[in-house]
Write an enzyme that holds these catalytic residues in place. Structure first.
Site, PDB file in Angstrom:
ATOM      1  N   LEU A 192      43.817  43.798  64.518  1.00 43.62           N
ATOM      2  CA  LEU A 192      44.053  43.379  63.134  1.00 43.62           C
ATOM      3  C   LEU A 192      42.796  42.701  62.607  1.00 43.62           C
ATOM      4  O   LEU A 192      42.213  41.841  63.273  1.00 43.62           O
ATOM      5  CB  LEU A 192      45.232  42.402  63.057  1.00 43.62           C
ATOM      6  CG  LEU A 192      46.627  42.956  63.372  1.00 43.62           C
ATOM      7  CD1 LEU A 192      47.650  41.832  63.384  1.00 43.62           C
ATOM      8  CD2 LEU A 192      47.023  44.025  62.367  1.00 43.62           C
ATOM      9  N   ASP A 193      42.369  43.088  61.419  1.00 42.85           N
ATOM     10  CA  ASP A 193      41.210  42.438  60.800  1.00 42.85           C
ATOM     11  C   ASP A 193      41.514  40.961  60.550  1.00 42.85           C
ATOM     12  O   ASP A 193      42.691  40.581  60.390  1.00 42.85           O
ATOM     13  CB  ASP A 193      40.860  43.120  59.480  1.00 42.85           C
ATOM     14  CG  ASP A 193      40.310  44.527  59.685  1.00 42.85           C
ATOM     15  OD1 ASP A 193      39.807  44.800  60.794  1.00 42.85           O
ATOM     16  OD2 ASP A 193      40.380  45.337  58.742  1.00 42.85           O
ATOM     17  N   PRO A 194      40.495  40.104  60.476  1.00 45.45           N
ATOM     18  CA  PRO A 194      40.722  38.666  60.266  1.00 45.45           C
ATOM     19  C   PRO A 194      41.645  38.320  59.091  1.00 45.45           C
ATOM     20  O   PRO A 194      42.498  37.432  59.231  1.00 45.45           O
ATOM     21  CB  PRO A 194      39.300  38.123  60.059  1.00 45.45           C
ATOM     22  CG  PRO A 194      38.453  39.025  60.903  1.00 45.45           C
ATOM     23  CD  PRO A 194      39.063  40.393  60.757  1.00 45.45           C
ATOM     24  N   PRO A 195      41.554  39.002  57.921  1.00 46.16           N
ATOM     25  CA  PRO A 195      42.446  38.610  56.808  1.00 46.16           C
ATOM     26  C   PRO A 195      43.888  39.081  56.979  1.00 46.16           C
ATOM     27  O   PRO A 195      44.750  38.712  56.173  1.00 46.16           O
ATOM     28  CB  PRO A 195      41.811  39.308  55.586  1.00 46.16           C
ATOM     29  CG  PRO A 195      40.460  39.749  56.015  1.00 46.16           C
ATOM     30  CD  PRO A 195      40.563  39.997  57.478  1.00 46.16           C
ATOM     31  N   VAL A 196      44.164  39.894  58.011  1.00 49.16           N
ATOM     32  CA  VAL A 196      45.489  40.495  58.187  1.00 49.16           C
ATOM     33  C   VAL A 196      46.309  39.664  59.167  1.00 49.16           C
ATOM     34  O   VAL A 196      45.804  39.203  60.194  1.00 49.16           O
ATOM     35  CB  VAL A 196      45.373  41.943  58.701  1.00 49.16           C
ATOM     36  CG1 VAL A 196      46.760  42.579  58.840  1.00 49.16           C
ATOM     37  CG2 VAL A 196      44.499  42.769  57.761  1.00 49.16           C
TER      38      VAL A 196
END
Length: 310
Positions: free
Chosen positions: A51-55
């Site tokens: 998961l990307d950091p903002p997710v």
């Protein structure tokens, strides 16, 4: 301290385990895995489905020997809730029609910010529905293949509407058989570990899951204990070693078991309908082994060429 250390060391030393973390927005998946390693003290820790950091949302953390399942669990279907912002006005009817066209197989190219090669790929959107909208903000639920870029999907929906669009926020609500309801926060995990250190490991045992739970949808094949050690050495499973099995097709991945013990995952060499327990014929080729060599008796014999008498 001994109780917690013993419990967690047992996880790392044997078949490992799974912890489902509700990843917060901000840190990377790698950082979350590192925090779980620090909290639990288990040296071997991995994760599936970055998961990307903002997710935020479901992040499957693998501990100990369960890390070997990474390549298999990466392929699990995923489900997301995404917030799309349209860049122009679109009617409900038009938006619903556009969304309908994005269900099924679609072509995608990874975004420029992606770490993977930007080659055209095919992914399948199994389910896509509008949960609600507020003007140009649209809430979507997406069930899709692993590796689907939801950011690209939102962009393409906006383009198809003729006004453009962008993903504002994203949360993973399901990964394989696990949903967000199954997850715990990093704070809850730390609290459970501290309670275990104080002598009460009941909360920690509720958090720590068996690797078999992640393979719940895979067919099983049960073998004789006399065949298990040969499989652990890399041998293919013969019909003679089979006790029972679920239904599966040739080339399916199957979970190999002896009773309640998880031996590993293999690839079916034939369909289950062709298996006759006790007869000749190879039926499963091991792809990854979860059990130690020597746990089961070595009743098999390796085929060594006979030496000629001098």
């Amino acid at each position: 301290m001994e109780q917690s250390s013993s419990f967690l060391a047992d996880i790392a030393a044997h078949q490992g385990s799974i912890i489902l973390i509700d990843k917060p927005r901000g840190p990377s998946s790698h950082q979350v895995a590192a925090w779980v390693r620090e909290i639990t003290g288990v040296s071997s820790v991995g994760h599936t489905g970055t998961l990307d950091p903002p997710v935020s949302g479901v992040l499957v953390i693998l501990l100990g020997r369960a890390v070997r399942l990474t390549t298999i669990l990466h392929q699990d279907d995923k489900e997301y809730v995404a917030l799309l912002r349209l860049q122009g006005d679109v009617s409900d009817a038009e938006l619903a029609e556009v969304i309908q066209h994005f269900t099924g197989r679609i072509y995608q190219r990874p975004p420029k910010r992606s770490a993977v090669k930007r080659a055209l790929r095919i992914r399948e959107i199994h389910e896509l529905e509008m949960l609600g909208r507020d003007g140009r903000l649209v809430l979507l639920r997406v069930k899709c293949d692993s590796g689907t870029y939801i950011r690209s999907l939102c962009h393409h929906i906006g383009m198809a509407c003729g006004v453009g669009g962008a993903m504002v926020e994203l949360r993973r609500t399901r990964s394989g058989p696990f949903s967000e309801k199954d997850c715990v926060t990093l704070h809850a995990l730390r609290d459970a570990v501290e309670r275990a250190r104080a002598g009460d490991d009941s909360f920690l045992r509720k958090i720590v899951r068996s690797p078999l739970e992640a393979l719940d949808g895979f067919p099983r094949i049960y073998m004789k204990e006399s065949a298990a050690d040969a499989i652990c050495h890399g041998a293919r499973l013969s019909s003679r070693g089979v006790v029972s099995h679920d239904k599966f097709q040739m080339e399916d991945l199957v979970v190999m078991m002896t009773g309640d013990d998880f031996i590993g995952v293999g690839e079916a060499l034939v369909s289950s309908s062709r298996i006759v327990p006790g007869e000749k014929g190879l039926v499963v080729a091991p792809r990854l082994i979860m059990q130690d060599i020597g746990v089961y008796p070595a009743v098999w014999k390796s085929h060594q060429p006979k030496r000629e008498k001098s």
